[in-house]
Design an enzyme around this catalytic site. Structure first.
Site, mmCIF file in Angstrom:
data_model
loop_
_atom_site.group_PDB
_atom_site.id
_atom_site.type_symbol
_atom_site.label_atom_id
_atom_site.label_comp_id
_atom_site.label_asym_id
_atom_site.label_seq_id
_atom_site.Cartn_x
_atom_site.Cartn_y
_atom_site.Cartn_z
ATOM 1 N N HIS A 241 33.679 35.322 46.031
ATOM 2 C CA HIS A 241 34.644 36.432 45.992
ATOM 3 C C HIS A 241 34.978 36.938 47.397
ATOM 4 C CE1 HIS A 241 33.894 36.859 41.683
ATOM 5 N NE2 HIS A 241 32.598 36.942 41.921
ATOM 6 N N ASP A 242 33.946 37.417 48.096
ATOM 7 C CA ASP A 242 34.186 38.108 49.371
ATOM 8 C C ASP A 242 34.678 37.174 50.479
ATOM 9 O OD1 ASP A 242 33.447 40.441 48.129
ATOM 10 O OD2 ASP A 242 31.406 40.456 48.920
#
Ligand code: BDR
Ligand code: CA
Length: 319
Positions: A241-242
């Site tokens: 995600h990040d």
């Protein structure tokens, strides 16, 4: 031209991988980290930020410790089940020698952003408590920030912490509400894109053909994360995600963006923290952000692995 960035973060396995990717990317100059509670408490997120920078021989990069609680809501679900009790999965990092700067993250952000208007791009990859309070304390930062890239939200996709909400937004929906309506130029990277970026066991094994503390960290940190994905999401691997937020700089061509007016539910009900787009322009409100609704996920994972290989070759065990 190299872009100068600050990352506001709650490390967190995928947060830690984001710092490593930033350090491995020539398009980016990582200026600082500011920490917030989220995946775990503020003591551990701050410790992890310092420890990961030390692992990557980057402890010259300042870390400012931020908020320990959300603005209004009670602390949400802990991310320990995903990120492990330490926040970095099964990785064991030595106690960092470096310390956070004296300033609180809110004041640090204000000072850095105002000192060099239109220079700093901010990435928020945790709950947005620090940024929301910085905006309230010094609204001029909304004009001075070059751009904001947010990992958060789920637009057409379901949530990952409630059926309707994504973790970072749900952890502090009031902060997200302030930021979304601040007028800052925003790029949103929601679950719709990040769930297409799956790091596999085979990718991690490929990286670990290089004997390096970086490759081992990626393997050990993602182990708990991958156990979680196998148990609850049914696949062998984990979503990055990040780290995907950095592709907004290092590989913008992989995204399919749309511009929309996007809001967040702060009503406290069953859809609290839900992020929703006005696709039909019913509210007649102008778009307040650019949102990545699709991405060439495998291209990003290949780029991520290549850069981790380069970083791994440059950081070997000291004898
Ligand atoms: C987000 O939630 C956290 O657990 C991750 O670090 C990421 O920032 C994904 O929903
Ligand atoms: Ca995070």
């Amino acid at each position: 031209m190299t872009k100068r960035i600050i990352i506001d973060t709650d490390p967190g396995v995928d947060d830690a991988l984001t710092f490593l990717l930033a350090l491995a990317s020539p398009e980016i100059q990582l200026e600082a980290l500011t920490t917030v509670c989220g995946n775990i408490g503020i003591d551990k997120t701050t410790r992890n930020a310092l420890a990961v920078l030390e692992l990557a021989h980057a402890s010259h990069i300042p870390v400012a410790r931020g908020c320990s609680l959300p603005l209004v809501s009670s602390p949400g679900k802990s991310g320990e089940v995903v990120h492990g009790t330490s926040g970095v999965g099964k990785a064991v990092l030595p106690e960092p020698k470096s310390q956070p700067v004296e300033q609180h993250a809110i004041d640090y952000l204000i000072e850095r952003i105002l000192a060099e208007p239109q220079e700093i791009t901010l990435f928020t990859i945790g709950p947005m408590t620090n940024l929301a309070l910085a905006i309230r304390k010094e609204p001029r930062i909304t004009q001075a920030l070059k751009e904001l890239v947010i990992m958060g939200g789920a637009i057409k996709q379901g949530g990952n912490v409630t059926p309707l909400a994504e973790f970072n937004i749900h952890a502090d929906p009031h902060a997200a509400h302030i930021v979304f309506h601040s007028g800052i130029p925003i790029t949103l990277i929601p679950l719709d894109a990040t769930y297409k970026c799956l790091l596999t066991v085979a990718d991690v094994e490929r990286l670990n053909r290089i004997d390096s503390p970086i490759a081992r960290f990626v393997r050990d940190a993602t182990a708990t994360y991958m156990d979680f994905y196998k148990k609850y999401e049914g696949f062998d691997g984990c979503a990055l995600h990040d780290p995907l937020t950095l592709a907004a700089i290092i590989a913008p061509e992989i995204f399919t963006y749309e511009e929309h007016h996007i809001d967040v539910d702060i009503s406290g009900g069953v859809s609290n923290g839900n992020t929703f787009a006005d696709f039909m322009k019913i509210s007649k409100k102008p778009a307040n952000m650019k949102v990545a609704l699709d991405v060439r996920g495998r291209d990003f994972i290949e780029l991520f692995i290549e850069r981790m290989e380069t970083l791994s070759r440059s950081i070997q065990d000291s004898t």
